[in-house]
Motif scaffolding. Structure first.
Motif, PDB file in Angstrom:
ATOM      1  N   SER A 281      15.747 -22.244  -4.598  1.00  0.00           N
ATOM      2  CA  SER A 281      15.781 -22.411  -6.055  1.00  0.00           C
ATOM      3  C   SER A 281      17.194 -22.667  -6.581  1.00  0.00           C
ATOM      4  O   SER A 281      17.361 -23.013  -7.749  1.00  0.00           O
ATOM      5  N   LEU A 282      18.193 -22.533  -5.716  1.00  0.00           N
ATOM      6  CA  LEU A 282      19.589 -22.727  -6.144  1.00  0.00           C
ATOM      7  C   LEU A 282      20.157 -24.065  -5.697  1.00  0.00           C
ATOM      8  O   LEU A 282      21.333 -24.342  -5.942  1.00  0.00           O
TER       9      LEU A 282
ATOM     10  N   ASN B 143      25.721 -29.872 -18.786  1.00  0.00           N
ATOM     11  CA  ASN B 143      26.933 -30.688 -18.883  1.00  0.00           C
ATOM     12  C   ASN B 143      26.503 -32.142 -19.060  1.00  0.00           C
ATOM     13  O   ASN B 143      25.738 -32.665 -18.242  1.00  0.00           O
ATOM     14  N   LYS B 144      27.031 -32.790 -20.103  1.00  0.00           N
ATOM     15  CA  LYS B 144      26.607 -34.158 -20.407  1.00  0.00           C
ATOM     16  C   LYS B 144      26.927 -35.132 -19.275  1.00  0.00           C
ATOM     17  O   LYS B 144      26.262 -36.171 -19.131  1.00  0.00           O
TER      18      LYS B 144
ATOM     19  N   LEU C 294      21.175 -23.726 -14.689  1.00  0.00           N
ATOM     20  CA  LEU C 294      20.349 -23.163 -15.760  1.00  0.00           C
ATOM     21  C   LEU C 294      19.270 -24.130 -16.245  1.00  0.00           C
ATOM     22  O   LEU C 294      18.344 -23.728 -16.954  1.00  0.00           O
ATOM     23  N   GLN C 295      19.381 -25.391 -15.895  1.00  0.00           N
ATOM     24  CA  GLN C 295      18.365 -26.375 -16.277  1.00  0.00           C
ATOM     25  C   GLN C 295      17.292 -26.518 -15.206  1.00  0.00           C
ATOM     26  O   GLN C 295      16.380 -27.330 -15.339  1.00  0.00           O
TER      27      GLN C 295
ATOM     28  N   CYS D 254      29.828 -17.839 -12.721  1.00  0.00           N
ATOM     29  CA  CYS D 254      28.418 -17.729 -12.342  1.00  0.00           C
ATOM     30  C   CYS D 254      27.825 -16.345 -12.569  1.00  0.00           C
ATOM     31  O   CYS D 254      26.627 -16.219 -12.855  1.00  0.00           O
ATOM     32  N   THR D 255      28.617 -15.302 -12.470  1.00  0.00           N
ATOM     33  CA  THR D 255      28.047 -13.954 -12.617  1.00  0.00           C
ATOM     34  C   THR D 255      27.707 -13.619 -14.062  1.00  0.00           C
ATOM     35  O   THR D 255      27.049 -12.615 -14.324  1.00  0.00           O
ATOM     36  N   ASN D 256      28.148 -14.464 -14.998  1.00  0.00           N
ATOM     37  CA  ASN D 256      27.848 -14.245 -16.416  1.00  0.00           C
ATOM     38  C   ASN D 256      26.755 -15.170 -16.947  1.00  0.00           C
ATOM     39  O   ASN D 256      26.553 -15.259 -18.155  1.00  0.00           O
ATOM     40  N   MET D 257      26.040 -15.855 -16.070  1.00  0.00           N
ATOM     41  CA  MET D 257      25.058 -16.835 -16.517  1.00  0.00           C
ATOM     42  C   MET D 257      23.827 -16.194 -17.167  1.00  0.00           C
ATOM     43  O   MET D 257      23.124 -16.838 -17.935  1.00  0.00           O
ATOM     44  N   HIS D 258      23.587 -14.887 -16.868  1.00  0.00           N
ATOM     45  CA  HIS D 258      22.407 -14.214 -17.413  1.00  0.00           C
ATOM     46  C   HIS D 258      22.613 -12.709 -17.246  1.00  0.00           C
ATOM     47  O   HIS D 258      23.302 -12.262 -16.322  1.00  0.00           O
ATOM     48  N   ASP D 259      22.015 -11.930 -18.121  1.00  0.00           N
ATOM     49  CA  ASP D 259      22.140 -10.472 -18.031  1.00  0.00           C
ATOM     50  C   ASP D 259      21.677  -9.960 -16.669  1.00  0.00           C
ATOM     51  O   ASP D 259      22.267  -9.038 -16.103  1.00  0.00           O
TER      52      ASP D 259
END
Length: 281
Positions: A101-102, A116-117, A125-126, A161-166
Motif C-alpha cells: 500500500s506504500l 503536489n501539483k 496521501l492520495q 512522514c511521521t506527521n502525515m496523520h495522527d
C-alpha cells in the motif's frame, strides 16, 4: 589564603553558571544514504565542521556505504531518518518490508507525502495507504538500522512522514519507546531554527547562518536541520521537479558548516554544539 579560595570559588561558580546559560545548538545533517556525494559531505561536515548528528535513510541505495562510514566515525550521533517516499528523479528506493500500500506501480515508494501539483496522484496521501503497512515498514527500518548501527540514538522523519496523520504519529512514538530511541524534542524544550535571510548561494547561506547565530538566546536549546552535499556530477544528476539545483544548494550547506569564520564565531559566542544524546543529560 581564605580570600584567594573565596575568589577562586566565585570564579568557578561564574564559569559554571555561564556554561549553563550559554545557548545550545544541535546541528543535524539529514539524508545519509541517498547518494555517495551526500555521504561524503555529511562525514566532512562532522569531522571538519559543526554538524553533531547525522540522520540515515535505511532503504536508500547508499545505505551500505553509510554503515561503513559511520563505523569509521564511532563518535558521531546517529538517528534513523524514517522514510516512506522516494522523491528524486534518476535514483529510487523501495521499502525494506513487504508493504504494497506504500508503493507505486513499479514497486518504489511514492515521490511525495502530500499532494503536489508536479506529481499528480503520486502522493502517498492520495493513495490507499494503510496504518498497518506504515508500522510494518517503520519497524523493519528501525530493526535493520539497529542491527547495522547499534548506537542509534533517536528517530527523525524524512519529508515529514511521521506527521502525515495522527495514527502515524502514535505509531512512531510507540516504536521509539519500544526500541528505546525516544528523544522528545518538544519535551526537551528544543526550538527549531533556520537561516535568517536569503540562502540560495553559499555566500548568502553563510551570512544568514551568522545572522541566526547572533540571535540565539542564552539558556535556550536550538535545532538547525539541513542537508550537506557535494557539487559533483553524481549530485548534479539528482533532482525533482521544483528542486533542480540540489548539488549547488547542498554544497552551500557543506561550505557553511565547515567555514572557519562560522566555527570561530560559535567559539567566540560560547555557543555549545550538542547532539541528540546530550539532550538526555
Amino acid at each position: 589564603m581564605r580570600t584567594i579560595i573565596f575568589l577562586l570559588a566565585i570564579s568557578f561558580s561564574f564559569r559554571c553558571a555561564t556554561a549553563q546559560q550559554a545557548p545550545r545548538l544541535l546541528v543535524r545533517g539529514d539524508d545519509m544514504g541517498f547518494s555517495h556525494s551526500g555521504n561524503q559531505a555529511l562525514i566532512k561536515a562532522y569531522k571538519e565542521g559543526i554538524e553533531r548528528s547525522i540522520e540515515v535513510i535505511v532503504p536508500s541505495p547508499w545505505f551500505p556505504e553509510a554503515v561503513k562510514l559511520l563505523a569509521e566515525n564511532p563518535t558521531v550521533d546517529v538517528g534513523i531518518h524514517l522514510a516512506i517516499t522516494s522523491e528524486w528523479e534518476n535514483v529510487k528506493w523501495r521499502p525494506v518490508a513487504n508493504v504494497p500500500s506504500l508503493t507505486d506501480a513499479d514497486g518504489y515508494f511514492f515521490p511525495m507525502i502530500w499532494p503536489n501539483k508536479n506529481y499528480p496522484q503520486l502522493a502517498l496521501l492520495q493513495n490507499k495507504w494503510t496504518v498497518a503497512d506504515i508500522e510494518k515498514e517503520f519497524r523493519a527500518q528501525i530493526e535493520l538500522a539497529i542491527k547495522k548501527i547499534p548506537r542509534i540514538s533517536h528517530i527523525s522523519a524524512h519529508m515529514g512522514c511521521t506527521n502525515m496523520h495522527d495514527s502515524v504519529r502514535a505509531i512512531t512514538k510507540k516504536l521509539a519507546q519500544e526500541y528505546k530511541i525516544d528523544i522528545d524534542l518538544e519535551a526537551a524544550g528544543v526550538k527549531g531554527i533556520g537561516f535568517d535571510g536569503p540562502h540560495k548561494t553559499s555566500a548568502e547561506k553563510k551570512q544568514s547562518f551568522i545572522n541566526m547565530l547572533n540571535k540565539l538566546q542564552p539558556g535556550n536549546t536550538y535545532l538547525f536541520v539541513e542537508h550537506p552535499g557535494l557539487n559533483s556530477p553524481e549530485l548534479q544528476a539528482i533532482h525533482h521537479i521544483g528542486y533542480e539545483n540540489v548539488a549547488e544548494d547542498r554544497q552551500g550547506v557543506t561550505d557553511t558548516w565547515t567555514d572557519p569564520d562560522i566555527i570561530a564565531l560559535i567559539k567566540k559566542k560560547g555557543i555549545q554544539l550538542i547532539s541528540y544524546k546530550d539532550l538526555k543529560k
